[in-house]
Design a protein around this motif. Sequence first.
Motif, PDB file in Angstrom:
ATOM      1  N   GLN A 178      -8.369   2.576 -38.420  1.00 48.58           N
ATOM      2  CA  GLN A 178      -9.298   1.543 -37.954  1.00 48.58           C
ATOM      3  C   GLN A 178      -9.308   0.355 -38.909  1.00 48.58           C
ATOM      4  O   GLN A 178      -9.399  -0.798 -38.472  1.00 48.58           O
ATOM      5  N   ALA A 179      -9.229   0.632 -40.208  1.00 51.66           N
ATOM      6  CA  ALA A 179      -9.188  -0.457 -41.193  1.00 51.66           C
ATOM      7  C   ALA A 179      -7.939  -1.298 -41.003  1.00 51.66           C
ATOM      8  O   ALA A 179      -7.981  -2.531 -41.083  1.00 51.66           O
ATOM      9  N   LYS A 180      -6.812  -0.621 -40.730  1.00 51.21           N
ATOM     10  CA  LYS A 180      -5.561  -1.345 -40.496  1.00 51.21           C
ATOM     11  C   LYS A 180      -5.674  -2.232 -39.266  1.00 51.21           C
ATOM     12  O   LYS A 180      -5.256  -3.405 -39.277  1.00 51.21           O
ATOM     13  N   GLU A 181      -6.285  -1.704 -38.181  1.00 53.49           N
ATOM     14  CA  GLU A 181      -6.458  -2.498 -36.961  1.00 53.49           C
ATOM     15  C   GLU A 181      -7.344  -3.716 -37.211  1.00 53.49           C
ATOM     16  O   GLU A 181      -7.074  -4.813 -36.719  1.00 53.49           O
ATOM     17  N   ARG A 182      -8.423  -3.515 -37.974  1.00 59.26           N
ATOM     18  CA  ARG A 182      -9.329  -4.641 -38.258  1.00 59.26           C
ATOM     19  C   ARG A 182      -8.637  -5.716 -39.086  1.00 59.26           C
ATOM     20  O   ARG A 182      -8.834  -6.913 -38.847  1.00 59.26           O
ATOM     21  N   MET A 234     -13.278  -7.668 -47.652  1.00 59.07           N
ATOM     22  CA  MET A 234     -14.130  -6.852 -48.523  1.00 59.07           C
ATOM     23  C   MET A 234     -15.031  -5.935 -47.705  1.00 59.07           C
ATOM     24  O   MET A 234     -15.280  -4.785 -48.087  1.00 59.07           O
ATOM     25  N   ALA A 235     -15.536  -6.441 -46.577  1.00 58.74           N
ATOM     26  CA  ALA A 235     -16.385  -5.612 -45.713  1.00 58.74           C
ATOM     27  C   ALA A 235     -15.601  -4.425 -45.166  1.00 58.74           C
ATOM     28  O   ALA A 235     -16.114  -3.300 -45.088  1.00 58.74           O
ATOM     29  N   ILE A 236     -14.339  -4.660 -44.799  1.00 59.36           N
ATOM     30  CA  ILE A 236     -13.493  -3.566 -44.301  1.00 59.36           C
ATOM     31  C   ILE A 236     -13.262  -2.537 -45.410  1.00 59.36           C
ATOM     32  O   ILE A 236     -13.353  -1.327 -45.182  1.00 59.36           O
ATOM     33  N   ASP A 237     -12.967  -3.024 -46.640  1.00 63.47           N
ATOM     34  CA  ASP A 237     -12.761  -2.105 -47.771  1.00 63.47           C
ATOM     35  C   ASP A 237     -14.021  -1.287 -48.046  1.00 63.47           C
ATOM     36  O   ASP A 237     -13.943  -0.096 -48.343  1.00 63.47           O
ATOM     37  N   ALA A 238     -15.188  -1.950 -47.942  1.00 65.03           N
ATOM     38  CA  ALA A 238     -16.452  -1.253 -48.181  1.00 65.03           C
ATOM     39  C   ALA A 238     -16.677  -0.174 -47.121  1.00 65.03           C
ATOM     40  O   ALA A 238     -17.040   0.967 -47.445  1.00 65.03           O
TER      41      ALA A 238
END
Length: 680
Positions: free
Chosen positions: A162-166, A147-151
């Motif tokens: 970057q979201a994909k890497e995280r 959820m933090a990554i989506d936010a």
Amino acid sequence: MKRINLSDVGIAVYLLCAIIFFIVPIPSILLDVMLAINISIALIILFNVLFVKEVLDMSFFPTLLLFTTIFRISLNVSSTRLILSTGDPGNVVRTFGNFVGGGDMIIGTIVFIVLVIIQFVVINKGSERVAEVTARFTLDAMPGKQMAIDADLNTGAITDEQAKERREKIQKESSFFGAMDGATKYVKGDAIAGLIITVINIAGGTTMGATRQGLGLQEALLQYGILTIGDGLCSQIPSLVISLSTGVLVTKGSNEADFSGVLVKQLFGIPRVLYLVGSVLCFLGIFTPLNTVLFIALGAVFLVTGKKIDSMLGVEKIEEEVEQIETEVEEIRKPENVVSLLKVDPIELEFGYGIIPLADINQGGDLLDRVVMIRRQIALELGTVVPIIRLRDNIQLNPNQYIIKIKGIQLAEGEILFDHYMAMNPGFVEEEITGIPTYEPSFHLPAIWISEGQRERAESLGYTVVDPPSIIATHLTEVIRNNIAELLTRQDVQNLVENLKESNPVLIEELTPKLLGLGEIQKVLQNLLNEGISIRDLLSIFETLADHAAVTRDTDVLTEYVRQSLKRAISSKYFPANEVTSIVTLDPKIEQEIMQSVKQSEQGAFITLDPERTKNIMDAVEKEVNKLESLGKSTIIITSPIVRMYFKKLTEDYFKNLIVVSYNEVDSGVELQSVGMVTA
């Protein structure tokens, strides 16, 4: 490729040796070599664990544990075979038994037992527990991290890449700690197996010496006991090093830092602590019977070290301040990089400082989560991906004001009262409640701001009560829905085409670029979205385009063909099942008049109707629309297929929410009731 092949061969030989040593007797000199290699590998693992910056740098550690454990046990079997058969297991085992064990059976036994207790009770037990807890907490924390990554992605703090890497890193961490939870059982089992093998060796060796070599019981026990203790130490010391490595790795967590550097800095980084420790040691050396020289000298070392670190920190602080000033001066001198200022965000939500708590997760705000749900809702409803929605505070706005921008242009604004709720009368509530009169920003309906204490009463009376985040989210959803056609780019269309190509490659190859270009497909999809028609059924849309694109490339005409192929979806959207829907029809004379005024050009078709005549038709439309609204019905006008798109173009500047449907877009099972006709 050569390096990869050598690595593969090395690993294969390592495992093959372990299997062969179980079966084939080996000479003592080869055993010495293998024991030395085993100790070296254990030390390599320990120092790697100490100096890696994060645990995922050793993501294969669980597999490594299995490999080293099986290799070490195979050496145990080989040394046991040599001890029992020849009484000469080689230099390494004998040295460990005589030198480490002091050449004494009792001392060696005690040292061995102490090592086993340290490994099994302290290190193994702790490592197993930490690995188990870490695995559980890592799995429990996954949804929150996602959820933090989506936010962050929705606010534009990170890119899609970057979201994909995280996300991949979270998955790897979860898999690693889950594997470590099971891998610690190897280490525990290895310690138990080593203890059992040692007991068997002593018993078997003593029996062999007494029965086959004619040694006395005490002499046999001493000779084979020392060799067995040496063998046990040879295996237990590398095993202890591996166990220590496991403990270090699982307690290290996922900190991205140099373990030893951080550890030393945390221990000796505060001069005040060193001053206190040095003073205490000096006090103990002077005022107690403890060794005066030793404690005063050690205390002085700590005091001097503390003084040195204190001066170093002072210099570092000055250097940081100077560096910061120099950086600021450099930034001022540098020519401004205006390239980043040219970028326009597709969607922006700006708000005053009073609304910040609604967007701050740490203060309990859930506006970011609602933004994620908006993108999901529109994707399900209209079949298109909403671009990243940028959220930012703007001190130039009123504290409780917010504005919505599309491509940098403000399209809507609103104002909320924090800690209040908006109550709206759905039309049947007669009793009024006190509050601050206002208008709902999405649909401009009359409403009232009420306090938290009035909420329960308002709901019991039948009012629709919504909180501030819901008001903002609803308003944002409506603005996006009304402008979604403008937000659909060629790149978005290309992504949709690529997704459909995976399952229907033949259709895509036939349609584009042979029959239609990407821009023409984009125009058709925008036409559909502009009237609120979902493009989720992309297969049907593209099939229809492929059927008719060979005849015409007029995107307006192609849109009409597509709408007719989607008549089931259009009917279910506008005409509820098992209900009679009230509609208005269009006078055939007006239809004929409109068609006669249509002119074709290179830029497409346009209507050349007289302005006065257009006004008369619009007055007639307004009269029938008011009639439908007075009945509480949706404003739907049905026309013949050939005139629908031109009539829609004629009315869209006057009536934004007017629904224009052709007869060919109505499903056969729909029941309609005409309550009027547009005639002028």
